[in-house]
Design a protein around this motif. Sequence first.
Motif, PDB file in Angstrom:
ATOM      1  N   TYR A 151      34.513  29.578  44.390  1.00 17.49           N
ATOM      2  CA  TYR A 151      35.415  30.355  45.233  1.00 17.49           C
ATOM      3  C   TYR A 151      35.536  31.771  44.695  1.00 17.49           C
ATOM      4  O   TYR A 151      35.227  32.053  43.532  1.00 17.49           O
ATOM      5  CB  TYR A 151      36.810  29.708  45.294  1.00 17.49           C
ATOM      6  CG  TYR A 151      37.453  29.536  43.937  1.00 17.49           C
ATOM      7  CD1 TYR A 151      38.079  30.597  43.279  1.00 17.49           C
ATOM      8  CD2 TYR A 151      37.439  28.305  43.297  1.00 17.49           C
ATOM      9  CE1 TYR A 151      38.654  30.440  42.037  1.00 17.49           C
ATOM     10  CE2 TYR A 151      38.017  28.135  42.045  1.00 17.49           C
ATOM     11  CZ  TYR A 151      38.622  29.221  41.421  1.00 17.49           C
ATOM     12  OH  TYR A 151      39.180  29.062  40.181  1.00 17.49           O
TER      13      TYR A 151
ATOM     14  N   ILE B 202      38.552  35.107  45.333  1.00 16.23           N
ATOM     15  CA  ILE B 202      39.786  35.540  45.983  1.00 16.23           C
ATOM     16  C   ILE B 202      39.594  37.001  46.362  1.00 16.23           C
ATOM     17  O   ILE B 202      39.369  37.841  45.503  1.00 16.23           O
ATOM     18  CB  ILE B 202      41.004  35.378  45.052  1.00 16.23           C
ATOM     19  CG1 ILE B 202      41.048  33.956  44.468  1.00 16.23           C
ATOM     20  CG2 ILE B 202      42.289  35.692  45.804  1.00 16.23           C
ATOM     21  CD1 ILE B 202      41.156  32.850  45.486  1.00 16.23           C
TER      22      ILE B 202
ATOM     23  N   ARG C  64      43.938  38.429  49.067  1.00 17.04           N
ATOM     24  CA  ARG C  64      44.381  37.195  48.412  1.00 17.04           C
ATOM     25  C   ARG C  64      44.045  35.954  49.245  1.00 17.04           C
ATOM     26  O   ARG C  64      44.756  34.946  49.196  1.00 17.04           O
ATOM     27  CB  ARG C  64      45.883  37.236  48.117  1.00 17.04           C
ATOM     28  CG  ARG C  64      46.295  38.397  47.226  1.00 17.04           C
ATOM     29  CD  ARG C  64      47.775  38.370  46.944  1.00 17.04           C
ATOM     30  NE  ARG C  64      48.214  39.645  46.382  1.00 17.04           N
ATOM     31  CZ  ARG C  64      49.492  39.962  46.158  1.00 17.04           C
ATOM     32  NH1 ARG C  64      50.438  39.082  46.427  1.00 17.04           N
ATOM     33  NH2 ARG C  64      49.804  41.139  45.662  1.00 17.04           N
TER      34      ARG C  64
ATOM     35  N   VAL D 262      41.192  32.958  50.103  1.00 20.38           N
ATOM     36  CA  VAL D 262      40.129  32.225  49.419  1.00 20.38           C
ATOM     37  C   VAL D 262      38.831  32.368  50.205  1.00 20.38           C
ATOM     38  O   VAL D 262      38.791  32.128  51.417  1.00 20.38           O
ATOM     39  CB  VAL D 262      40.493  30.735  49.283  1.00 20.38           C
ATOM     40  CG1 VAL D 262      39.366  29.976  48.583  1.00 20.38           C
ATOM     41  CG2 VAL D 262      41.799  30.566  48.530  1.00 20.38           C
TER      42      VAL D 262
ATOM     43  N   ALA E 127      45.734  37.559  42.270  1.00 15.63           N
ATOM     44  CA  ALA E 127      44.624  36.728  42.738  1.00 15.63           C
ATOM     45  C   ALA E 127      44.528  35.442  41.922  1.00 15.63           C
ATOM     46  O   ALA E 127      44.228  34.368  42.448  1.00 15.63           O
ATOM     47  CB  ALA E 127      43.313  37.504  42.660  1.00 15.63           C
TER      48      ALA E 127
ATOM     49  N   VAL F 196      46.768  32.711  43.177  1.00 11.97           N
ATOM     50  CA  VAL F 196      46.229  32.002  44.328  1.00 11.97           C
ATOM     51  C   VAL F 196      45.193  30.978  43.871  1.00 11.97           C
ATOM     52  O   VAL F 196      45.186  29.818  44.307  1.00 11.97           O
ATOM     53  CB  VAL F 196      45.599  32.991  45.332  1.00 11.97           C
ATOM     54  CG1 VAL F 196      44.925  32.239  46.481  1.00 11.97           C
ATOM     55  CG2 VAL F 196      46.649  33.949  45.876  1.00 11.97           C
ATOM     56  N   ALA F 197      44.310  31.398  42.964  1.00 13.44           N
ATOM     57  CA  ALA F 197      43.256  30.512  42.488  1.00 13.44           C
ATOM     58  C   ALA F 197      43.820  29.327  41.705  1.00 13.44           C
ATOM     59  O   ALA F 197      43.269  28.226  41.759  1.00 13.44           O
ATOM     60  CB  ALA F 197      42.270  31.293  41.626  1.00 13.44           C
TER      61      ALA F 197
END
Length: 282
Positions: free
Chosen positions: A127, A129, A133, A135, A239, A242-243
């Motif tokens: 993935y 980001i 933000r 994916v 970021a 989010v990950a």
Amino acid sequence: MTYMVTAPPQDQAVREEDPAAVRADGAAKPLVGSAQAAGELGLTRGELARAVQLGIVRAAPPTSGGAARFARAELARVRAAADGLPDALRRRVETVAGAQAAAEVLGVGPSRFTRLARCGHFTPVGYRINRYRAVVWLYLTAELREFAHREPDLLRGRAPAEDRDLLAAKGDLRPRTWRGRHVGLLLRRTAGPWARAAVLAGVLPEDELREAVPDPAERTVLAALAPPPPYGHPQVPAAAAVAEGLLRAGPPDEIHWYRTSLEFALTGARGQSKSTGDRGPT
């Protein structure tokens, strides 16, 4: 993609000989760093990292500072398996990012690809980001082509009933299938029961981990053995937050599966420690 350049940037394959890869007596060192290894295989460093992730190239134990190292014998084995052709190895690790690029590989529209991916027909291999933000999932190009050959009916016509039900419920299996792949690849490369338990512990939400491992000392051991974030994990805090959500199991049945697997792994790890009289890894 090209890999022979005069002054490569950090993520470009290196063709020049690395002086650090040669001993004082002029002989080649048995272990080399990632830049040298990438150059000898005709890969970029990013492609080498993907090859290690997939188990195509086996890394040696890292340095005390965590830098990756590779045995020359391993590099020779990989070259021989690919008949010495960098393109053959590169095709195995080639990825595309996002629905638009992946859809082009399949010859379908981005919306159809997204529907198929959300329903679990493709498993992401990584993935990113983006700046918004959001994916952006990465897919192995070879797997997409194999799917197109194996399931041509899913590339056209109406979606199966189970897919329609999942989409109606706003389901998305991509994070879960990626976690399953990621954990499986880590376990395949992990030796020792405590290290295996650490991989499984890293997937559980914090509250679930505390319940599964009530002993703070054991949690400290598992944290120390936790694998690093996957290649491409962002460094920017917003970021990275989010990950981080992608790394943790979400649905209750998924959490239960990892928790049960962790408890089984800990039983073996504790048994090993009891036999040696030590707490933690031996």
